[in-house]
Scaffold this motif. Structure first.
Motif, PDB file in Angstrom:
ATOM      1  N   LYS A 259      44.586  47.092  31.517  1.00 55.00           N
ATOM      2  CA  LYS A 259      45.687  46.301  32.053  1.00 55.00           C
ATOM      3  C   LYS A 259      46.238  46.910  33.346  1.00 55.00           C
ATOM      4  O   LYS A 259      46.537  46.212  34.323  1.00 55.00           O
ATOM      5  CB  LYS A 259      46.802  46.176  31.024  1.00 55.00           C
ATOM      6  CG  LYS A 259      46.445  45.249  29.864  1.00 55.00           C
ATOM      7  CD  LYS A 259      47.594  45.147  28.883  1.00 55.00           C
ATOM      8  CE  LYS A 259      47.246  44.196  27.744  1.00 55.00           C
ATOM      9  NZ  LYS A 259      48.340  44.095  26.760  1.00 55.00           N
ATOM     10  N   LYS A 260      46.382  48.238  33.375  1.00 58.06           N
ATOM     11  CA  LYS A 260      46.879  48.921  34.561  1.00 58.06           C
ATOM     12  C   LYS A 260      45.932  48.715  35.739  1.00 58.06           C
ATOM     13  O   LYS A 260      46.354  48.481  36.876  1.00 58.06           O
ATOM     14  CB  LYS A 260      47.049  50.409  34.284  1.00 58.06           C
ATOM     15  CG  LYS A 260      48.242  50.722  33.391  1.00 58.06           C
ATOM     16  CD  LYS A 260      48.368  52.211  33.180  1.00 58.06           C
ATOM     17  CE  LYS A 260      49.574  52.518  32.288  1.00 58.06           C
ATOM     18  NZ  LYS A 260      49.697  53.980  32.048  1.00 58.06           N
TER      19      LYS A 260
ATOM     20  N   LYS B 106      46.305  45.239  37.090  1.00 57.62           N
ATOM     21  CA  LYS B 106      47.530  45.120  37.878  1.00 57.62           C
ATOM     22  C   LYS B 106      47.348  45.738  39.258  1.00 57.62           C
ATOM     23  O   LYS B 106      47.787  45.186  40.277  1.00 57.62           O
ATOM     24  CB  LYS B 106      48.698  45.788  37.156  1.00 57.62           C
ATOM     25  CG  LYS B 106      49.189  44.999  35.952  1.00 57.62           C
ATOM     26  CD  LYS B 106      50.368  45.690  35.319  1.00 57.62           C
ATOM     27  CE  LYS B 106      50.889  44.873  34.130  1.00 57.62           C
ATOM     28  NZ  LYS B 106      52.048  45.528  33.478  1.00 57.62           N
TER      29      LYS B 106
END
Length: 226
Positions: A181-182, A185
């Motif tokens: 997820k990081k 992003k």
């Protein structure tokens, strides 16, 4: 009065010990012993809890060895004096049990919980003897299988374990999912920044081109006037 095997009589208890009772035989100076295992068909641990000195009991002669007379009370009906084992089947069974399961009460057995300073001749490692070694003559080694309970605990319900893992993954995010997820992003932020830069550059280029075109048009007008 002579005593023979399988004779039944009423005798008086002369003395009682925890292991059995000594019975007076009518017309005989010798006494017979009723062992606690022959007092009743129910197991008796202490004969003093069953008989007392002076009690009158029915007894049967079940053995005569080296002048010792063995008696039994459980093979005789204590109410009528009837022989409950006329064929000697019960005596034979008791004898077989005694041979197979000798009385070890009071004896201490020595058990070795570990083997110290030993070296196996087969595999050369310590901690066990050659007879307990799992290495075959062909050179192959074998491991001891775990107990059934351990195998069951480790192998039972594999579907449930997988489903529980899936549920946990859905409910609780793992480190790997957080990292993904990081990264996503970061990529999205980079893309946005690139777009902004591209837009700013294109707008500046368009503005400069407009200015230059205006300047050119002004110069062209001046030339016409002149």
């Amino acid at each position: 009065m002579s005593v023979n095997a399988n004779d039944i009589f009423i005798g008086e208890v002369a003395s009682v010990q925890n292991y059995g009772a000594f019975i007076k035989i009518p017309g005989n100076k010798q006494q017979g012993l009723v062992h606690r295992t022959q007092l009743s068909r129910v197991p008796v641990d202490d004969a003093t809890e069953v008989l007392s000195k002076g009690d009158k009991v029915w007894a049967k002669v079940i053995g005569m060895d080296d002048g010792k007379i063995s008696l039994s009370m459980k093979l005789v009906d204590q109410g009528s004096g009837r022989d409950l084992d006329p064929n000697g089947v019960q005596i034979f069974q008791d004898e077989q049990r005694r041979k197979i399961q000798p009385n070890t009460k009071g004896k201490k057995t020595i058990q070795l919980d570990a083997i110290y300073n030993t070296k196996c001749v087969k595999c050369g490692t310590g901690g066990h003897l050659a007879k307990d070694c799992f290495k075959s003559t062909s050179g192959k080694t074998y491991d001891i299988l775990p107990e059934n309970d351990d195998v069951e605990e480790s192998t039972t319900n594999p579907i449930q374990s997988k489903s529980s893992d899936i549920v946990n993954q859905d409910v609780l995010p793992t480190e790997a999912s957080l990292k993904k997820k990081k990264k996503k992003k970061k990529k999205e932020l980079k893309k946005k920044k690139k777009r902004k830069r591209h837009l700013s550059v294109s707008s500046s280029n368009s503005a400069s081109s407009e200015e230059s075109s205006k300047r050119k048009s002004k110069k062209h007008k001046k030339r016409k006037k002149n």
